[in-house]
Design a protein around this motif. Structure first.
Motif, PDB file in Angstrom:
ATOM      1  N   ASP A 166       0.835  -1.195   0.000  1.00 16.74           N
ATOM      2  CA  ASP A 166       0.000   0.000   0.000  1.00 16.74           C
ATOM      3  C   ASP A 166       0.882   1.262   0.000  1.00 16.74           C
ATOM      4  O   ASP A 166       0.618   2.225  -0.716  1.00 16.74           O
ATOM      5  CB  ASP A 166      -0.861  -0.066   1.262  1.00 16.74           C
ATOM      6  CG  ASP A 166      -2.022   0.887   1.182  1.00 16.74           C
ATOM      7  OD1 ASP A 166      -2.611   0.946   0.102  1.00 16.74           O
ATOM      8  OD2 ASP A 166      -2.279   1.572   2.194  1.00 16.74           O
ATOM      9  N   GLY A 167       1.954   1.240   0.776  1.00 16.62           N
ATOM     10  CA  GLY A 167       2.802   2.428   0.906  1.00 16.62           C
ATOM     11  C   GLY A 167       3.733   2.657  -0.268  1.00 16.62           C
ATOM     12  O   GLY A 167       4.164   3.793  -0.511  1.00 16.62           O
ATOM     13  N   LEU A 168       4.078   1.612  -0.995  1.00 14.59           N
ATOM     14  CA  LEU A 168       5.131   1.756  -2.018  1.00 14.59           C
ATOM     15  C   LEU A 168       4.651   1.586  -3.448  1.00 14.59           C
ATOM     16  O   LEU A 168       5.358   1.962  -4.390  1.00 14.59           O
ATOM     17  CB  LEU A 168       6.254   0.730  -1.748  1.00 14.59           C
ATOM     18  CG  LEU A 168       7.078   0.998  -0.481  1.00 14.59           C
ATOM     19  CD1 LEU A 168       7.956  -0.198  -0.129  1.00 14.59           C
ATOM     20  CD2 LEU A 168       7.944   2.252  -0.657  1.00 14.59           C
ATOM     21  N   GLU A 169       3.453   1.048  -3.631  1.00 22.12           N
ATOM     22  CA  GLU A 169       3.068   0.671  -4.994  1.00 22.12           C
ATOM     23  C   GLU A 169       2.987   1.862  -5.947  1.00 22.12           C
ATOM     24  O   GLU A 169       3.239   1.725  -7.143  1.00 22.12           O
ATOM     25  CB  GLU A 169       1.759  -0.129  -4.981  1.00 22.12           C
ATOM     26  CG  GLU A 169       0.567   0.601  -4.397  1.00 22.12           C
ATOM     27  CD  GLU A 169      -0.414   1.038  -5.450  1.00 22.12           C
ATOM     28  OE1 GLU A 169      -0.601   0.297  -6.415  1.00 22.12           O
ATOM     29  OE2 GLU A 169      -0.984   2.144  -5.302  1.00 22.12           O
ATOM     30  N   ALA A 215      -4.181 -10.571   0.203  1.00 16.56           N
ATOM     31  CA  ALA A 215      -4.155  -9.229   0.814  1.00 16.56           C
ATOM     32  C   ALA A 215      -3.424  -8.232  -0.095  1.00 16.56           C
ATOM     33  O   ALA A 215      -3.879  -7.098  -0.282  1.00 16.56           O
ATOM     34  CB  ALA A 215      -3.488  -9.297   2.194  1.00 16.56           C
ATOM     35  N   VAL A 216      -2.297  -8.637  -0.673  1.00 18.51           N
ATOM     36  CA  VAL A 216      -1.562  -7.670  -1.507  1.00 18.51           C
ATOM     37  C   VAL A 216      -2.291  -7.441  -2.832  1.00 18.51           C
ATOM     38  O   VAL A 216      -2.222  -6.350  -3.389  1.00 18.51           O
ATOM     39  CB  VAL A 216      -0.075  -8.056  -1.739  1.00 18.51           C
ATOM     40  CG1 VAL A 216       0.684  -8.080  -0.441  1.00 18.51           C
ATOM     41  CG2 VAL A 216       0.084  -9.360  -2.480  1.00 18.51           C
ATOM     42  N   ARG A 217      -2.999  -8.468  -3.300  1.00 16.83           N
ATOM     43  CA  ARG A 217      -3.771  -8.263  -4.546  1.00 16.83           C
ATOM     44  C   ARG A 217      -4.821  -7.175  -4.336  1.00 16.83           C
ATOM     45  O   ARG A 217      -5.100  -6.374  -5.232  1.00 16.83           O
ATOM     46  CB  ARG A 217      -4.409  -9.589  -4.975  1.00 16.83           C
ATOM     47  CG  ARG A 217      -5.200  -9.586  -6.256  1.00 16.83           C
ATOM     48  CD  ARG A 217      -4.363  -9.401  -7.532  1.00 16.83           C
ATOM     49  NE  ARG A 217      -3.849  -8.058  -7.750  1.00 16.83           N
ATOM     50  CZ  ARG A 217      -2.979  -7.731  -8.716  1.00 16.83           C
ATOM     51  NH1 ARG A 217      -2.514  -8.634  -9.538  1.00 16.83           N
ATOM     52  NH2 ARG A 217      -2.564  -6.499  -8.842  1.00 16.83           N
ATOM     53  N   GLN A 218      -5.381  -7.149  -3.127  1.00 16.61           N
ATOM     54  CA  GLN A 218      -6.388  -6.109  -2.840  1.00 16.61           C
ATOM     55  C   GLN A 218      -5.754  -4.735  -2.698  1.00 16.61           C
ATOM     56  O   GLN A 218      -6.406  -3.720  -2.887  1.00 16.61           O
ATOM     57  CB  GLN A 218      -7.119  -6.450  -1.552  1.00 16.61           C
ATOM     58  CG  GLN A 218      -8.124  -7.539  -1.782  1.00 16.61           C
ATOM     59  CD  GLN A 218      -9.114  -7.652  -0.640  1.00 16.61           C
ATOM     60  OE1 GLN A 218      -8.862  -7.130   0.455  1.00 16.61           O
ATOM     61  NE2 GLN A 218     -10.222  -8.313  -0.884  1.00 16.61           N
ATOM     62  N   ALA A 219      -4.453  -4.708  -2.355  1.00 16.70           N
ATOM     63  CA  ALA A 219      -3.803  -3.429  -2.059  1.00 16.70           C
ATOM     64  C   ALA A 219      -3.289  -2.725  -3.313  1.00 16.70           C
ATOM     65  O   ALA A 219      -2.939  -1.547  -3.255  1.00 16.70           O
ATOM     66  CB  ALA A 219      -2.647  -3.640  -1.083  1.00 16.70           C
ATOM     67  N   THR A 253      -5.203 -16.252  -6.760  1.00 14.48           N
ATOM     68  CA  THR A 253      -5.272 -14.897  -6.179  1.00 14.48           C
ATOM     69  C   THR A 253      -4.946 -13.815  -7.214  1.00 14.48           C
ATOM     70  O   THR A 253      -5.020 -12.636  -6.909  1.00 14.48           O
ATOM     71  CB  THR A 253      -4.291 -14.748  -4.989  1.00 14.48           C
ATOM     72  OG1 THR A 253      -2.976 -15.112  -5.436  1.00 14.48           O
ATOM     73  CG2 THR A 253      -4.695 -15.607  -3.813  1.00 14.48           C
ATOM     74  N   GLY A 254      -4.565 -14.222  -8.427  1.00 14.48           N
ATOM     75  CA  GLY A 254      -4.345 -13.226  -9.474  1.00 14.48           C
ATOM     76  C   GLY A 254      -2.958 -12.590  -9.457  1.00 14.48           C
ATOM     77  O   GLY A 254      -2.791 -11.438  -9.880  1.00 14.48           O
ATOM     78  N   VAL A 255      -1.953 -13.340  -9.007  1.00 14.79           N
ATOM     79  CA  VAL A 255      -0.568 -12.863  -9.115  1.00 14.79           C
ATOM     80  C   VAL A 255      -0.185 -12.876 -10.602  1.00 14.79           C
ATOM     81  O   VAL A 255      -0.610 -13.746 -11.356  1.00 14.79           O
ATOM     82  CB  VAL A 255       0.370 -13.783  -8.291  1.00 14.79           C
ATOM     83  CG1 VAL A 255       1.833 -13.545  -8.630  1.00 14.79           C
ATOM     84  CG2 VAL A 255       0.125 -13.570  -6.801  1.00 14.79           C
ATOM     85  N   ASP A 256       0.615 -11.889 -11.023  1.00 17.78           N
ATOM     86  CA  ASP A 256       0.919 -11.740 -12.447  1.00 17.78           C
ATOM     87  C   ASP A 256       2.181 -12.477 -12.887  1.00 17.78           C
ATOM     88  O   ASP A 256       2.272 -12.919 -14.026  1.00 17.78           O
ATOM     89  CB  ASP A 256       1.095 -10.247 -12.768  1.00 17.78           C
ATOM     90  CG  ASP A 256      -0.143  -9.466 -12.376  1.00 17.78           C
ATOM     91  OD1 ASP A 256      -1.080  -9.413 -13.195  1.00 17.78           O
ATOM     92  OD2 ASP A 256      -0.206  -8.942 -11.242  1.00 17.78           O
TER      93      ASP A 256
END
Ligand SMILES: Cc1cc2nc3c(=O)[nH]c(=O)nc-3n(C[C@H](O)[C@H](O)[C@H](O)COP(=O)(O)O)c2cc1C
Length: 344
Positions: A161-164, A198-202, A230-233
């Motif tokens: 969330d902080g770095l994307e 969780a990171v996919r949502q972020a 989970t939709g990782v690329d």
């Protein structure tokens, strides 16, 4: 001319000076020298050719050669971009600053396959807030991959969330063997699934997950399905392998360098067969020559990355790999790097 002179100068420095110093001193001196070289001089070593461009997780890279995670110093990351890497990965950033493990945290390793390292770096980095404020004024003309390492799904989410906003792709490190919490995640696939969700949502930015070669069964059985669901690329295979080494302050560390390569190559073949084509693949571990880079791309990688060879082979390797890939394209009458892949 310039290239040959740069290669001679680096070999002299590496053999004549760096190898005579302790690893700790060699690293400090090497980084100070790199920081002192003007960007324009390094750009003279880069090779740009549109035929080298590839797509990774939907992002265009000017070529498939990526600097793997190790540096957080933005001056060094900029210099790696100037040298012609197709993308550059940051050190794994943690929520709070970490001093890293005490020295010695790096030792040279001589293997039958060639020179490598064993390290117990322990995520030395300035932490989320300080790194983020540096990135705000970090101009870059090549994709930046920001790597993160947390201690819980929620911490990974906070980091992403902080770095994307500053990343072109985000790399989720669940595989470094030097801190127990990150390494042991791979032994708990349920937690990995929760953190990937969780990171996919972020973020909507492309997500790379970096796997450990030390957990083949967990990877196959549970982590690979979680990646798809989970939709990782992109999957990056992989990180260092854990070994005991009494020279290091922790008595153990992660092996990097060419002894990793044979397993990386066979795993990339296996992953390419196992995954849907939309999931991108990065090959990391022991790539230290144009021939190995080509072999990994033929086996199914969309891009390759390395760290150890940045030290053992010096600054001209991205260009040498680029030249070899162009020669292979010409010999085979192909127009783009993606066409080098051999059918499974
Ligand atoms: C000193 C050192 C520090 C590293 N730090 C990180 C890190 O912070 N995060 C990470 O994902 N990998 C880290 N790595 C692993 C590399 O990115 C790479 O995956 C590994 O070294 C295998 O590639 P190589 O054989 O080309 O070096 C580190 C490796 C070394 C040697």
């Amino acid at each position: 001319m310039l290239l040959a002179a740069a290669e001679r100068a680096y070999q002299l420095l590496n053999h004549g000076l760096f190898r005579r110093l302790s690893e700790h001193r060699a690293v400090r001196l090497g980084q100070a020298l790199l920081r002192a070289i003007p960007l324009a001089a390094l750009r003279g070593l880069a090779l740009d050719d549109p035929r080298l461009a590839v797509t990774l997780g939907g992002v265009r890279l000017p070529n498939p050669v990526i600097l793997s995670s190790m540096y957080y110093d933005l001056a060094i990351l900029r210099r790696a971009m100037a040298l012609g890497f197709g993308a550059v990965t940051t050190k794994s950033i943690t929520r709070t600053a970490r001093p890293g493990h005490p020295e010695p945290s790096l030792a040279r390793l001589v293997t039958p396959e060639g020179p490598g390292f064993v390290n117990c770096n322990g995520f030395r980095n300035p932490g989320l807030e300080a790194f983020r404020s540096g990135l705000r004024s970090f101009p870059h003309d090549r994709p930046l991959i920001v790597s993160v390492a947390g201690e819980s799904p929620d911490e990974y989410r906070q980091l992403v969330d902080g770095l994307e906003a500053y990343a072109d792709l985000v790399e989720i490190n669940i595989s470094s063997p030097n801190t127990r919490l990150v390494y042991e995640l791979s032994a708990s696939p349920g937690r990995v699934r929760a953190l990937l969700a969780a990171v996919r949502q972020a973020t909507r930015k492309p997500i790379i997950v970096k796997l450990s070669p030390d957990y083949p069964e967990e990877n196959r059985r549970a982590i690979l399905p979680a990646i798809v669901e989970t939709g990782v690329d992109v999957v990056n295979f992989g990180n260092t392998r854990r070994v005991e080494d009494a020279r290091l302050s922790q008595g153990a560390g992660g092996v990097s360098g060419p002894s990793l390569f044979a397993n990386v190559l066979s795993t990339i073949r296996e992953l390419r067969r196992a995954f849907p084509p939309a999931i991108g693949l990065m090959a990391t571990g022991g790539i230290d020559s144009p021939a190995k880079a080509l072999a990994a791309l033929e086996a199914g990688a969309d891009a390759i990355s390395y760290f150890s060879a940045f030290i053992t082979r010096g600054p001209t390797l991205p260009r040498r790999i680029g030249e070899a890939l162009l020669a292979a394209l010409e010999r085979r009458g192909l127009g783009e790097v993606a066409a080098l892949r051999r059918p499974a």
